[in-house]
Design an enzyme around this catalytic site. Structure first.
Site, mmCIF file in Angstrom:
data_model
loop_
_atom_site.group_PDB
_atom_site.id
_atom_site.type_symbol
_atom_site.label_atom_id
_atom_site.label_comp_id
_atom_site.label_asym_id
_atom_site.label_seq_id
_atom_site.Cartn_x
_atom_site.Cartn_y
_atom_site.Cartn_z
ATOM 1 N N ASP A 24 -34.310 -8.796 -0.047
ATOM 2 C CA ASP A 24 -32.924 -8.886 0.413
ATOM 3 C C ASP A 24 -32.447 -7.583 1.046
ATOM 4 O OD1 ASP A 24 -32.306 -11.479 -0.213
ATOM 5 O OD2 ASP A 24 -31.268 -11.016 -2.085
ATOM 6 N N GLU A 57 -27.405 -22.163 -0.806
ATOM 7 C CA GLU A 57 -27.055 -21.964 -2.210
ATOM 8 C C GLU A 57 -25.728 -22.627 -2.560
ATOM 9 O OE1 GLU A 57 -26.498 -18.408 -5.551
ATOM 10 O OE2 GLU A 57 -27.204 -17.919 -3.539
ATOM 11 N N ASP A 113 -31.244 -9.255 -4.322
ATOM 12 C CA ASP A 113 -30.243 -8.300 -4.797
ATOM 13 C C ASP A 113 -29.545 -8.815 -6.052
ATOM 14 O OD1 ASP A 113 -28.661 -10.261 -3.679
ATOM 15 O OD2 ASP A 113 -27.543 -8.918 -2.352
ATOM 16 N N SER A 114 -29.906 -10.019 -6.481
ATOM 17 C CA SER A 114 -29.462 -10.524 -7.782
ATOM 18 C C SER A 114 -29.963 -9.640 -8.911
ATOM 19 C CB SER A 114 -29.938 -11.963 -7.996
ATOM 20 O OG SER A 114 -31.332 -12.072 -7.764
ATOM 21 N N LYS A 146 -34.207 -10.789 4.043
ATOM 22 C CA LYS A 146 -33.214 -11.873 3.990
ATOM 23 C C LYS A 146 -31.824 -11.273 4.088
ATOM 24 C CE LYS A 146 -32.199 -14.136 0.101
ATOM 25 N NZ LYS A 146 -30.713 -13.944 -0.006
ATOM 26 N N GLU A 181 -27.391 -12.471 4.448
ATOM 27 C CA GLU A 181 -26.430 -13.539 4.203
ATOM 28 C C GLU A 181 -25.458 -13.714 5.362
ATOM 29 O OE1 GLU A 181 -26.243 -12.622 -0.627
ATOM 30 O OE2 GLU A 181 -24.388 -12.699 0.555
#
Length: 262
Positions: A81, A181, A42-43, A111, A113
């Protein structure tokens, strides 16, 4: 293509390489390399769309870019993501959205978070449905406001202990891999040694089981790359020179020539 079992077997045996990519063109280049994993992150909100953070990225956008990357790299293990608010509401919605990603993109994993109550239960529900999940701890971009910006996480004793606890909770919940990260190298190494699953570092030192970088960062295409990024190429300069040459040849009437005309 790598499999979940092959990737997990690399722990303590061979470092794992992962690259974050958003386009079919670059994915096609990576498809012909030995990189084991591709991540559609999602970056893309910051790197591809030029936004300040990732919070506005939608599920539809993740699916769109996931489809593009899969077309370019049909032979790579690909993870996508789950974007902000696609799994934070409840485990049922998490499972539904993870299923949409897998069905529509051909991804091998998703993925998410964090390790709060909803995230842990979401991991359980998603993996129970047969969808592999990668966890993500340390600096979690979707929590940028709560974390007060882009900061290294786990620097004091209490924060470090929480990261260790969260890592074990995610492993127990069923993630097959964990991204760390912006975590101090020593702490990342301790977490890596404590887990049976592989860890993938990004700004977390060399003690992790593998590494991930955003392709635009490592190729020198993104001007706002974080400090921990190593540029393996300077494509910004290459592209600039190519554009200058193109402009000059058009102005001088050298392009198109007979070889590039019908």
């Amino acid at each position: 293509m790598e499999t979940l079992a092959k990737l997990q077997a690399k722990k303590n045996q061979e470092k794992i390489t992962m690259l974050t990519v958003y386009s079919a063109a670059l994915a096609a280049v990576f498809n012909n390399t030995a990189v084991e994993m591709l991540l559609v992150g999602d970056s893309l909100g910051t790197v591809f769309q030029g936004k300040e953070n990732t919070l506005s990225v939608t599920l539809a956008e993740m699916i769109y870019h996931g489809q593009a990357v899969r077309r370019g790299a049909p032979d790579k293990f690909m993870a996508v993501d789950l974007p902000f608010m696609s799994y934070q509401v409840n485990p049922e919605k998490s499972l539904l959205n993870a299923g949409k990603i897998i069905k529509r993109t051909g991804a091998n994993a998703v993925k998410l978070e964090g390790a709060d109550k909803v995230a842990l239960e979401s991991v359980r529900r998603i993996t129970a449905a047969g969808i592999p999940v990668i966890g993500h701890l340390g600096f979690t971009p979707q929590s940028v406001n709560t974390l007060s910006g882009y900061r290294v996480q786990g620097k004091d004793r209490a924060a470090a202990q929480k990261l260790k606890t969260d890592a074990r909770l995610l492993e127990k919940a069923g993630v097959f891999m964990l991204v760390l990260e912006m975590v101090p190298a020593k702490l990342a190494q301790e977490i890596t040694r404590a887990l049976k699953i592989p860890t993938i570092g990004i700004g977390a030192g060399a003690g992790c089981d593998g590494q991930v970088l955003v392709c635009d960062d490592m190729l020198g295409l993104y001007p706002k790359a974080p400090r921990f990024v190593k540029r393996y190429a300077d494509l910004d300069q290459t592209v600039t020179q190519a554009i200058k040459k193109y402009i000059a040849e058009v102005k001088q009437g050298k392009f198109p020539d007979t070889a590039h005309s019908f």
